[in-house]
Design a protein around this motif. Structure first.
Motif, PDB file in Angstrom:
ATOM      1  N   CYS B  50      -5.013  -7.744   8.929  1.00  0.00           N
ATOM      2  CA  CYS B  50      -6.313  -7.274   9.249  1.00  0.00           C
ATOM      3  C   CYS B  50      -7.272  -7.268   8.107  1.00  0.00           C
ATOM      4  O   CYS B  50      -6.795  -6.308   7.214  1.00  0.00           O
ATOM      5  CB  CYS B  50      -6.371  -5.909  10.199  1.00  0.00           C
ATOM      6  SG  CYS B  50      -7.749  -5.312  10.622  1.00  0.00           S
ATOM      7  N   CYS B  53      -8.936  -3.458   8.040  1.00  0.00           N
ATOM      8  CA  CYS B  53      -8.000  -2.576   7.528  1.00  0.00           C
ATOM      9  C   CYS B  53      -7.402  -2.747   6.460  1.00  0.00           C
ATOM     10  O   CYS B  53      -6.675  -1.691   5.748  1.00  0.00           O
ATOM     11  CB  CYS B  53      -7.044  -1.996   8.527  1.00  0.00           C
ATOM     12  SG  CYS B  53      -7.932  -1.577  10.270  1.00  0.00           S
ATOM     13  N   CYS B  64      -5.152  -5.648  16.076  1.00  0.00           N
ATOM     14  CA  CYS B  64      -5.061  -4.463  15.256  1.00  0.00           C
ATOM     15  C   CYS B  64      -5.303  -3.211  15.927  1.00  0.00           C
ATOM     16  O   CYS B  64      -6.266  -2.637  16.352  1.00  0.00           O
ATOM     17  CB  CYS B  64      -5.885  -4.337  14.174  1.00  0.00           C
ATOM     18  SG  CYS B  64      -6.063  -2.918  12.873  1.00  0.00           S
ATOM     19  N   CYS B  67      -8.125  -0.858  14.684  1.00  0.00           N
ATOM     20  CA  CYS B  67      -9.698  -1.199  14.497  1.00  0.00           C
ATOM     21  C   CYS B  67     -10.028  -2.184  15.581  1.00  0.00           C
ATOM     22  O   CYS B  67     -11.108  -2.391  16.053  1.00  0.00           O
ATOM     23  CB  CYS B  67     -10.207  -1.956  13.291  1.00  0.00           C
ATOM     24  SG  CYS B  67      -9.613  -3.633  13.132  1.00  0.00           S
TER      25      CYS B  67
HETATM   26 ZN   LIG Z   1      -7.817  -3.333  11.608  1.00  0.00          ZN
END
Ligand SMILES: [Zn+2]
Lengths: 386, 156
Positions: B50, B53, B64, B67
């Motif tokens: 990700c 993140c 994810c 997020c």
């Molecule tokens: Zn994420």
């Protein structure tokens, strides 16, 4: 909460390793019949009795699809509203409180039950792991909890002796609890001598197989005051999930517990749980979890759970009494566990906890958990209302 | 036709022995398909990253949790890693894929940020420890599932 929800009545069966002569609907019948007797309420939809029912159980444990059908008639579900929480009974109490706060129902009966001895529980737990990456490895909640306990030891130097103190405390506390399954006057050495199941967890570090059921009746402030002279109010609730991938989580940091607790503390107006909460009833599936949960609730610093139990603070007469009832290590069934914690908290607040009474308890915290290593947590803060 | 597996096995108390038969064909989805294909055919581990993140997930998944982002950036991670935690499981279970004692472990592969659950092998169980460096040992005949990894062995 603007309006208040309170507890009208509670009832627990005796918890036993097995109740071979009882069908699940027999198991449900006793705590329902008894709580109706205690409360004087009936299943009637005209506002003078119980408006709806919520059960807590799990299909895999019960061996039946939508297994609440097994106790639908006993819980008053015949041609009436009935729903079911899949899993822990503390969540059923939470849903009951929300249903009442919504204004849709005034009075709800909650039933939680399990007959663990009917099925290989380790196999049931293995279905709790996703099939792509994890299930084929044969992990269950016990071996997963062992990974958690080892991580906790590695990170903070918790010792098996410290964990064993939890078992000793809880099993001894259970001696004063009339419904407890396995009261025992044991020593640390008994725990350390019990068979190793999955290191570092020995047999006595884990919750025994258990059967039983419990019920609660919840209602609006107005009706609770009318129906009981010893009202107990639900003051704060909170719940939170952590990742379903075990390897995503910091197993020795119960962050979803902390999040659930902070929600409940805020709602109940609690800023220092150590000082403001008098008694804690926690769902410890292993000895190490009670220490971890104490940390997650903010009762001590991270890594200090071992020192906390060593200090005697979690004893009945201590600063933060945990599981005066004997907790899960003394034998409480899965699914029943969280609802039973709420009931033990209510008994404490009513001064009815017999030999395990925490003197003058005014505020109590009840905790339920689901999923491996405490993936999900439900917190319920209760206050004495008289 | 499936014979209903219900039979009386005890008279007092009367006990009906049953079994729930449910055959499942789990569709593993595009992410796990790619992961297992790489594992099976090339003996390689791919995680998924990700960017938002900055986390490389192992095992890979499609979204994810932090997020809510859709994950598409595949990242090769090493077959070597570090044991985060472990346990020696002694009790028998019908779920266990190998004979007990089993050393279960959470292994953080080099290049990944989350741990993979698996087993340790080629090691005395009592000599396993958290922090131990390990390496994947693959099965000779691989089928496209998590047991294509036989176990992780100590890196010497
Ligand atoms: Zn994420």
């Amino acid at each position: 909460m603007g309006k208040r929800v309170g507890i009208v009545a509670v009832y627990q069966t005796k918890y036993e390793e097995s109740k071979p002569y009882l069908h699940i609907h027999d198991l449900a019948y006793e705590p329902i019949k008894e709580i109706l007797k205690i409360s004087g309420l009936k299943f009637v939809g005209d506002g003078t009795g119980i408006d709806a029912a919520i059960g807590a159980s799990q299909d895999h444990w019960d061996g039946y699809a939508i297994s609440s059908k097994l106790y639908q008639d006993q819980i008053g579900g015949h041609l009436r509203p009935e729903s079911r929480v899949r899993g822990d009974g503390a969540v059923a109490v939470f849903y009951a409180a929300m249903s009442i706060l919504s204004g849709h129902y005034d009075t709800i009966i909650v039933l939680a039950l399990a007959k663990e001895s009917q099925v290989d529980g380790r196999l049931v737990e293995s279905f709790g792991f996703e099939p792509n990456y994890t299930r084929m490895l044969g992990l269950d909640f016990l071996s997963a909890a062992a990974l958690q306990a080892q991580n906790y030891i590695d990170k903070y130097g918790i010792s098996p002796e410290q964990a064993a103190l939890v078992v000793v405390k809880n099993r001894r506390n259970a001696r004063f609890n009339p419904v407890a399954q396995a009261p025992a006057d044991i020593e640390v050495q008994d725990v350390l001598n019990s068979p190793m199941l999955s290191s570092p967890l020995r047999e006595l570090d884990t919750k025994p197989t258990s059967e039983g059921a419990c019920t609660l009746i919840l209602s609006t402030e107005e009706k609770v005051k009318k129906w009981t002279s010893k009202p107990v109010w639900i003051e704060g609730v909170g719940s939170c999930y952590d990742s379903s991938f075990l390897g995503d989580r910091e197993l020795a940091e119960p962050r979803s517990l902390t999040s659930a607790a902070l929600q409940a503390y805020r709602m109940a107006g609690i800023s220092d749980p150590k000082k403001e909460i008098d008694v804690f009833e926690l769902s410890e599936y292993t000895s190490y979890q009670e220490l971890l949960w104490a940390e997650g609730l903010g009762l001590c610093e991270k890594g200090d759970g071992g020192k906390l139990v060593q200090s005697g603070a979690t004893e009945i007469g201590g600063e933060v009494p945990i599981n005066p009832s004997g907790g899960l290590l003394s034998g409480v069934p899965v699914n029943v566990a969280g609802a039973d914690r709420v009931i033990e908290a209510v008994l404490q607040l009513r001064g009815e906890a017999q030999g395990c009474q925490v003197e003058g308890a005014k505020v109590a915290l009840a905790h339920g958990t689901m999923g491996p290593c405490g993936q999900f947590h439900q917190i319920i803060v209760l206050r004495r209302g008289y | 036709m499936l014979k209903l597996p219900l039979k009386i096995v005890n008279e007092d108390p009367l006990v009906l022995q049953g079994k729930i038969y449910l055959d499942y064909a789990y569709y593993v989805g595009p992410i796990a398909t790619r992961f297992f294909t790489d594992l099976r055919d090339r003996g390689k581990f791919f995680g998924i990253r990700c960017g938002e993140c900055g986390i490389t997930y192992m095992p890979p998944r499609g979204t994810c949790g932090r997020c809510f982002g859709k994950l598409e950036e595949w990242v090769e991670v090493a077959p070597q890693g570090t044991v985060i935690s472990h346990t020696i499981t002694y009790y028998p279970s019908v779920c266990h894929p190998v004979k007990e004692p089993i050393v279960y472990a959470i292994v953080k592969l080099d290049g990944a940020d989350t741990g993979l659950i698996h087993m340790l092998g080629d090691v005395e169980p009592s000599e396993a420890y958290s922090g131990m460096r390990v390496e994947a040992v693959f099965k000779e005949k691989r089928e496209g599932n998590i047991l294509d990894i036989k176990y992780f062995k100590p890196l010497r």
